[in-house]
Motif scaffolding. Structure first.
Motif, PDB file in Angstrom:
ATOM      1  N   LYS A  29       1.259  -1.308   0.003  1.00  0.00           N
ATOM      2  CA  LYS A  29      -0.034  -0.021   0.356  1.00  0.00           C
ATOM      3  C   LYS A  29       0.742   1.640   0.435  1.00  0.00           C
ATOM      4  CE  LYS A  29      -3.680   2.385   2.380  1.00  0.00           C
ATOM      5  NZ  LYS A  29      -5.011   1.896   1.193  1.00  0.00           N
ATOM      6  N   LEU A  34      -2.735   1.494  -2.534  1.00  0.00           N
ATOM      7  CA  LEU A  34      -4.056   0.508  -2.409  1.00  0.00           C
ATOM      8  C   LEU A  34      -2.942  -0.924  -2.449  1.00  0.00           C
ATOM      9  CD1 LEU A  34      -5.426  -0.559  -5.291  1.00  0.00           C
ATOM     10  CD2 LEU A  34      -3.196   0.760  -5.720  1.00  0.00           C
ATOM     11  N   GLY A  35      -4.028  -1.875  -1.884  1.00  0.00           N
ATOM     12  CA  GLY A  35      -3.467  -2.954  -1.594  1.00  0.00           C
ATOM     13  C   GLY A  35      -3.900  -3.671  -0.745  1.00  0.00           C
ATOM     14  N   LEU A  36      -3.502  -3.149   0.791  1.00  0.00           N
ATOM     15  CA  LEU A  36      -3.640  -3.333   2.236  1.00  0.00           C
ATOM     16  C   LEU A  36      -4.879  -4.484   2.856  1.00  0.00           C
ATOM     17  CD1 LEU A  36      -2.919  -1.716   4.699  1.00  0.00           C
ATOM     18  CD2 LEU A  36      -4.643  -3.661   5.369  1.00  0.00           C
ATOM     19  N   THR A  64      -6.032   3.124   8.046  1.00  0.00           N
ATOM     20  CA  THR A  64      -5.343   3.838   6.806  1.00  0.00           C
ATOM     21  C   THR A  64      -6.072   4.413   6.159  1.00  0.00           C
ATOM     22  OG1 THR A  64      -5.879   1.039   6.202  1.00  0.00           O
ATOM     23  CG2 THR A  64      -4.028   1.709   7.245  1.00  0.00           C
ATOM     24  N   ASN A  65      -8.142   3.838   6.322  1.00  0.00           N
ATOM     25  CA  ASN A  65      -8.233   4.218   4.909  1.00  0.00           C
ATOM     26  C   ASN A  65      -8.778   5.587   5.214  1.00  0.00           C
ATOM     27  OD1 ASN A  65      -8.217   2.278   2.638  1.00  0.00           O
ATOM     28  ND2 ASN A  65      -9.964   1.015   3.549  1.00  0.00           N
ATOM     29  N   GLN A  68      -6.327   8.052   4.578  1.00  0.00           N
ATOM     30  CA  GLN A  68      -6.558   8.235   3.564  1.00  0.00           C
ATOM     31  C   GLN A  68      -6.913   9.275   2.845  1.00  0.00           C
ATOM     32  OE1 GLN A  68      -5.197   4.849   0.926  1.00  0.00           O
ATOM     33  NE2 GLN A  68      -6.103   5.394  -0.885  1.00  0.00           N
ATOM     34  N   MET A 219       3.565   0.664   5.874  1.00  0.00           N
ATOM     35  CA  MET A 219       2.802   2.007   5.031  1.00  0.00           C
ATOM     36  C   MET A 219       4.549   2.732   5.092  1.00  0.00           C
ATOM     37  SD  MET A 219      -0.940   2.306   5.934  1.00  0.00           S
ATOM     38  CE  MET A 219      -0.870   4.201   4.921  1.00  0.00           C
TER      39      MET A 219
END
Length: 259
Positions: A29, A34-36, A64-65, A68, A219
């Motif tokens: 990520k 992205l991708g977590l 985490t989102n 973001q 991250m």
């Protein structure tokens, strides 16, 4: 599937595996943005049911989102354009809420494996299409509904939502923030599913906390090395590894079901 609260206390080796999986997912990520949830769900599903994996991943994914979501100036425009996508996703997650614990729960790993393959193939092919501005709201609602139904059984929200967000012409920085907003909405909806199904309990607190610390560490490492590596090369090999992992998950789960 028994509620996670009924699982025995996790061994130190399992906690170490969770930390390693989330640190790698966080690293991905940090490098590509992205991708977590996708990476962590894929890795954890090797050793546990998707419902248990999702209960561990859900808190790091939400935190985490949210972080973001507020990095960027586009929040108002994102909400105006993507509310049908987000609403459809919440409805889809609610409609399919029993998949993680119902009679078809055993097929969740198969679906997750196949979804990883589709996600990676779409990424490698650079497949793209355009959605006209006048059509993006009604198409977004349909895409959201499909995404929600898939997400309720796998914990992964990238198909078909991410190709849609690219198709409506969002610029790179706006797209990164939009992914944060969308994934925050979807993971909170999933958290309600997990709680009502008895999967999100006090027993997941320790592995969830370890997962969150490891995800943030990964991250920050990923962000630090992003400028020193070729993101396109990393992304290509990352997607190839997702294909292999997805095929392994789907095949091994089918063997268990029919074995």
């Amino acid at each position: 599937m028994a509620p996670i609260g009924q699982y025995r206390a996790m061994s130190n080796s399992m906690l170490l595996f969770i930390a390693s999986a989330l640190m790698l997912a966080g690293f991905v990520k940090g490098v590509v943005g992205l991708g977590l949830p996708t990476v962590s769900m894929g890795l954890l599903a090797v050793s546990m049911p998707p419902g248990q994996a999702l209960a561990i991943v859900i808190v790091p994914a939400i935190v985490t989102n949210i972080w973001q979501t507020f990095v960027g100036p586009y929040l108002r425009d994102i909400l105006r354009r993507l509310w049908p996508l987000m609403a459809g996703t919440v409805v889809g997650i609610w409609l399919n809420s029993g998949l993680l614990t119902g009679p078809y729960a055993a097929y969740g790993t198969v679906i997750l494996g196949l979804l990883l393959v589709v996600y990676a193939v779409v990424g490698l092919s650079k497949f793209s299409f355009k959605v006209a501005r006048r059509n993006e709201k009604w198409i977004g609602g349909i895409v959201g509904l499909i995404t929600g139904v898939i997400s309720a059984g796998t914990g992964v929200q990238v198909i078909p939502s991410m190709p849609f967000m690219q198709a409506i012409g969002m610029e790179k920085d706006e797209l990164v923030q939009a992914l944060g907003v969308f994934f925050t909405t979807a993971t909170i909806a999933l958290a309600f599913n997990l709680t009502s199904a008895g999967l999100l309990t006090a027993a997941t607190a320790l592995p969830g906390a370890i997962a969150m610390v490891a995800a943030f560490a990964g991250m920050f490492i990923g962000q630090a090395v992003r400028t020193r590596m070729q993101p396109d090369m990393f992304r290509r090999w990352f997607l190839i590894s997702m294909i292999l992992l997805g095929l392994y998950l789907a095949a091994s789960a089918l063997l268990k079901i029919h074995g």
